[in-house]
Design a protein around this motif. Structure first.
Motif, PDB file in Angstrom:
ATOM      1  N   LYS A   1      14.978 -19.839 -25.254  1.00 59.29           N
ATOM      2  CA  LYS A   1      13.456 -20.294 -24.236  1.00 59.29           C
ATOM      3  C   LYS A   1      13.723 -20.676 -24.210  1.00 59.29           C
ATOM      4  O   LYS A   1      13.880 -21.307 -22.718  1.00 59.29           O
ATOM      5  CB  LYS A   1      12.489 -19.199 -25.374  1.00 59.29           C
ATOM      6  N   ASN A   2      14.045 -22.157 -25.325  1.00 54.71           N
ATOM      7  CA  ASN A   2      13.417 -23.435 -24.910  1.00 54.71           C
ATOM      8  C   ASN A   2      14.436 -23.905 -23.824  1.00 54.71           C
ATOM      9  O   ASN A   2      14.416 -24.682 -22.721  1.00 54.71           O
ATOM     10  CB  ASN A   2      13.301 -24.171 -25.868  1.00 54.71           C
ATOM     11  N   PHE A   3      15.372 -23.670 -23.832  1.00 54.90           N
ATOM     12  CA  PHE A   3      16.749 -24.631 -22.701  1.00 54.90           C
ATOM     13  C   PHE A   3      16.590 -23.193 -21.355  1.00 54.90           C
ATOM     14  O   PHE A   3      16.109 -24.024 -20.164  1.00 54.90           O
ATOM     15  CB  PHE A   3      17.760 -23.367 -23.119  1.00 54.90           C
ATOM     16  N   GLU A   4      16.287 -22.480 -21.503  1.00 57.80           N
ATOM     17  CA  GLU A   4      15.664 -21.815 -20.089  1.00 57.80           C
ATOM     18  C   GLU A   4      14.520 -22.471 -19.411  1.00 57.80           C
ATOM     19  O   GLU A   4      14.155 -22.739 -18.436  1.00 57.80           O
ATOM     20  CB  GLU A   4      15.125 -20.035 -20.229  1.00 57.80           C
ATOM     21  N   LYS A   5      13.299 -23.015 -19.980  1.00 57.62           N
ATOM     22  CA  LYS A   5      12.418 -23.946 -19.478  1.00 57.62           C
ATOM     23  C   LYS A   5      12.112 -25.285 -18.980  1.00 57.62           C
ATOM     24  O   LYS A   5      12.720 -25.389 -17.919  1.00 57.62           O
ATOM     25  CB  LYS A   5      11.033 -23.897 -20.842  1.00 57.62           C
ATOM     26  N   ASP A   6      13.858 -25.711 -19.856  1.00 57.76           N
ATOM     27  CA  ASP A   6      14.237 -27.263 -18.998  1.00 57.76           C
ATOM     28  C   ASP A   6      15.188 -26.803 -18.088  1.00 57.76           C
ATOM     29  O   ASP A   6      14.794 -27.299 -17.217  1.00 57.76           O
ATOM     30  CB  ASP A   6      15.019 -27.435 -20.561  1.00 57.76           C
ATOM     31  N   THR A   7      15.529 -25.751 -18.037  1.00 56.67           N
ATOM     32  CA  THR A   7      17.093 -25.355 -17.131  1.00 56.67           C
ATOM     33  C   THR A   7      15.783 -25.321 -15.160  1.00 56.67           C
ATOM     34  O   THR A   7      15.968 -26.070 -14.539  1.00 56.67           O
ATOM     35  CB  THR A   7      17.459 -23.830 -16.795  1.00 56.67           C
TER      36      THR A   7
ATOM     37  N   ASN B   1      12.805 -26.626 -15.308  1.00 60.93           N
ATOM     38  CA  ASN B   1      11.787 -27.749 -14.740  1.00 60.93           C
ATOM     39  C   ASN B   1      12.798 -29.043 -14.905  1.00 60.93           C
ATOM     40  O   ASN B   1      12.028 -29.751 -15.140  1.00 60.93           O
ATOM     41  CB  ASN B   1      10.751 -28.064 -16.013  1.00 60.93           C
TER      42      ASN B   1
ATOM     43  N   SER C   1      15.449 -19.241 -34.379  1.00 61.22           N
ATOM     44  CA  SER C   1      15.357 -20.233 -34.309  1.00 61.22           C
ATOM     45  C   SER C   1      16.739 -20.094 -32.805  1.00 61.22           C
ATOM     46  O   SER C   1      16.461 -20.707 -32.148  1.00 61.22           O
ATOM     47  CB  SER C   1      16.253 -21.113 -35.060  1.00 61.22           C
TER      48      SER C   1
ATOM     49  N   ASN D   1      16.852 -17.684 -30.691  1.00 62.38           N
ATOM     50  CA  ASN D   1      16.105 -16.979 -29.451  1.00 62.38           C
ATOM     51  C   ASN D   1      14.795 -18.585 -29.238  1.00 62.38           C
ATOM     52  O   ASN D   1      14.782 -18.309 -28.147  1.00 62.38           O
ATOM     53  CB  ASN D   1      15.037 -15.615 -29.996  1.00 62.38           C
ATOM     54  N   ASP D   2      14.404 -18.775 -30.316  1.00 62.71           N
ATOM     55  CA  ASP D   2      13.380 -19.978 -29.713  1.00 62.71           C
ATOM     56  C   ASP D   2      14.203 -21.191 -28.674  1.00 62.71           C
ATOM     57  O   ASP D   2      13.971 -21.753 -27.377  1.00 62.71           O
ATOM     58  CB  ASP D   2      12.560 -20.753 -30.667  1.00 62.71           C
ATOM     59  N   ALA D   3      15.645 -21.442 -28.719  1.00 55.27           N
ATOM     60  CA  ALA D   3      16.556 -22.163 -28.785  1.00 55.27           C
ATOM     61  C   ALA D   3      16.459 -22.218 -26.856  1.00 55.27           C
ATOM     62  O   ALA D   3      16.878 -22.992 -26.078  1.00 55.27           O
ATOM     63  CB  ALA D   3      17.224 -22.784 -29.301  1.00 55.27           C
TER      64      ALA D   3
END
Length: 514
Positions: A449-455, A457, A443, A445-447
């Motif tokens: 990855k999502n943070f990096e993606k949001d950053t 975009n 969880s 790690n997923d958080a």
């Protein structure tokens, strides 16, 4: 159904208070509600309870007139608690009532009063709307704004009964389940230790306010959308702005001191003119030069020990501005077992960042002078900057010195430290329940990855708030007193100073000798 107190009283304060009290009684079963009737001139002293009706003297207005608002509210709540206690004594299902009631009173106090024993903004607003107190226009706008952005998270407490003594919430249910399971498997070695959050509610409230302020600042281009559009300043205007700002601060500076300041400032501007057109500076350039020089003068130059690499009177500013304090701390040797001990440097760092935070507010409140036209030093706009300009300058200087980012970084480190402690305290539990923590790790790690993606975009956050309707006092709320002070946290902080050092970002880099 759950026990509830109901009333037809029109007071916002009374209704909010009853709503908070009712949130504590959701676990108590009752055949009927308790109606609370407030009477202005009853024959009884404070209250009387008859069956399912509580008659209570409507004493809040007179208590506020007699004792003042805070003592009056506190006295009213104490007397209402006496009546509420009598109600609870009629319910045999509530066990350990005296012990529970102490915790209830603490929770209700925290709902009404903050850590400094002052009334929370939502309480002040309800009393104002009930015409029990009169807030001035400025204070009313501040508490209305804080209430509108949802700054406050009510404290939680629920009375337990014999049936639900050990199960009060989903979190408690899980913790109870873990304890029961561990009782069957090496209980002493495998007890599950619940996660504890070190960050206080006021810090979380500060982050919400900070988010709004940052959103406004990031969406504001003052150089294009205001009277300062395409406004540029000469070297002379910058020198006059800095000198007059210092005069405002110190009331009087003799001619010799001013001449020395002008010479040092001319050299200072040249050093800070990295990648700039000499003699053509934007408002942001002017504020950068003015604030760095102003605080260097305030903390270093105006002191007796004012040599080039002097640490001065403010460790936080010194770490941003000079290399020697940073090198000293980086070279300090700490034993591994001392990493979590308090660091005197970190304690001083927090005191000094708080001082810088307050001094920035004083600068933009009282001392800031910007010469918009050459040869017109006494122009009204120079002496009395607009509210928009003061707010923009305040936010800009805070961000220039990374105060906001440092505050967020400290809270993030605290959260990561809490997670680290949580895992370490549950090592034996992990041994018996590895899948639970593998899920937890995935969880996290997923958080990330999502943070990096949001950053990657990220887009500008929309806001209806602007500099014009942001309240100036909202910029003055930071408190660093309860942030981590360990040697380990200082090591992390130093890594930040290495990244954001002012000389690295703003000073000209000398060419190496051939």
């Amino acid at each position: 159904m759950a026990l509830q107190l109901i009333s037809n009283h029109k007071s916002k304060f009374i209704q909010n208070l009853l709503r908070q009290i009712n949130s504590t009684t959701e676990t108590i079963n009752s055949d009927s509600n308790i109606e609370v009737i407030f009477e202005e001139n009853p024959e009884y002293t404070q209250f009387k309870l008859i069956d399912d009706t509580l008659y209570f003297k409507d004493m809040l207005p007179s208590l506020i007139d007699l004792l003042g608002v805070e003592d009056g509210v506190q006295t009213f709540i104490n007397r209402f608690n006496n009546a509420f206690y009598e109600i609870l004594t009629t319910y045999d299902q509530v066990v350990d009532l005296d012990e529970q009631f102490i915790n209830y009173k603490i929770t209700l106090f925290d709902y009404v009063f903050d850590s400094k024993n002052s009334l929370h903004p939502h309480i002040l607003l309800s009393l104002h709307n009930d015409n029990l107190i009169q807030l001035d226009e400025r204070k009313y706008k501040i508490v209305s704004y804080q209430n509108a952005i949802g700054y406050f998270v009510p404290p939680k407490f629920k009375f337990y009964t014999e049936e639900n003594k050990d199960i009060l919430s989903l979190e408690d249910m899980l913790n109870t389940a873990f304890k029961i399971k561990n009782g069957l498997k090496r209980k002493e070695e495998s007890d599950f230790v619940p996660y504890k959050q070190s960050i206080k509610n006021k810090n979380l409230d500060n982050l919400k306010i900070m988010d709004n302020i940052s959103t406004i600042f990031n969406n504001t281009d003052i150089s294009n959308e205001s009277k300062y559009s395409k406004k540029y300043f000469s070297n002379k205007q910058i020198i006059n702005s800095v000198c007059n700002t210092l005069k405002n601060k110190y009331n009087y500076l003799n001619k010799k001191t001013i001449k020395t300041i002008e010479v040092n400032l001319a050299s200072f501007i040249e050093k800070l003119s990295k990648d700039k057109n000499p003699g053509k500076y934007s408002l942001e350039d002017l504020l950068t030069i003015l604030s760095i020089f102003y605080f260097r003068y305030l903390y270093i130059d105006s002191n007796e020990d004012n040599h080039k690499n002097s640490p001065g009177d403010n460790l936080y500013f010194s770490l941003l501005f000079n290399r020697s304090p940073l090198n000293r701390i980086n070279s300090t040797k700490i034993m591994y077992k001392q990493l979590h001990n308090d660091s005197n440097d970190k304690i001083q760092l927090h005191k000094d960042i708080q001082k810088l935070h307050k001094d920035i507010n004083k600068l933009t409140d009282k001392h800031l002078y910007i010469q918009f036209e050459e040869g017109k030093e006494n122009e009204y706009l120079n002496i009395n900057p607009s509210n928009e300009l003061r707010m923009f300058s305040n936010i800009f200087i805070h961000k220039l010195f990374y105060i906001e980012q440092f505050y967020q970084f400290e809270l993030l480190l605290t959260t990561l430290s809490d997670i680290d402690s949580f895992v370490l305290q549950n090592l034996n539990y992990i041994q018996n329940n590895p899948s639970t923590f593998i899920t937890f790790m995935n969880s996290l790690n997923d958080a990330m990855k999502n943070f990096e993606k949001d950053t990657v975009n990220i887009e500008k956050k929309a806001t209806n708030i602007t500099l014009e309707n942001l309240f100036y006092d909202d910029l003055k709320f930071l408190d660093f007193s309860d942030l981590p002070n360990s040697h380990l946290s200082l090591i992390h902080s130093n890594a930040i100073f290495e990244k954001v050092h002012l000389r690295k970002h703003y000073f000209k880099i000398n060419s190496s000798k051939k």
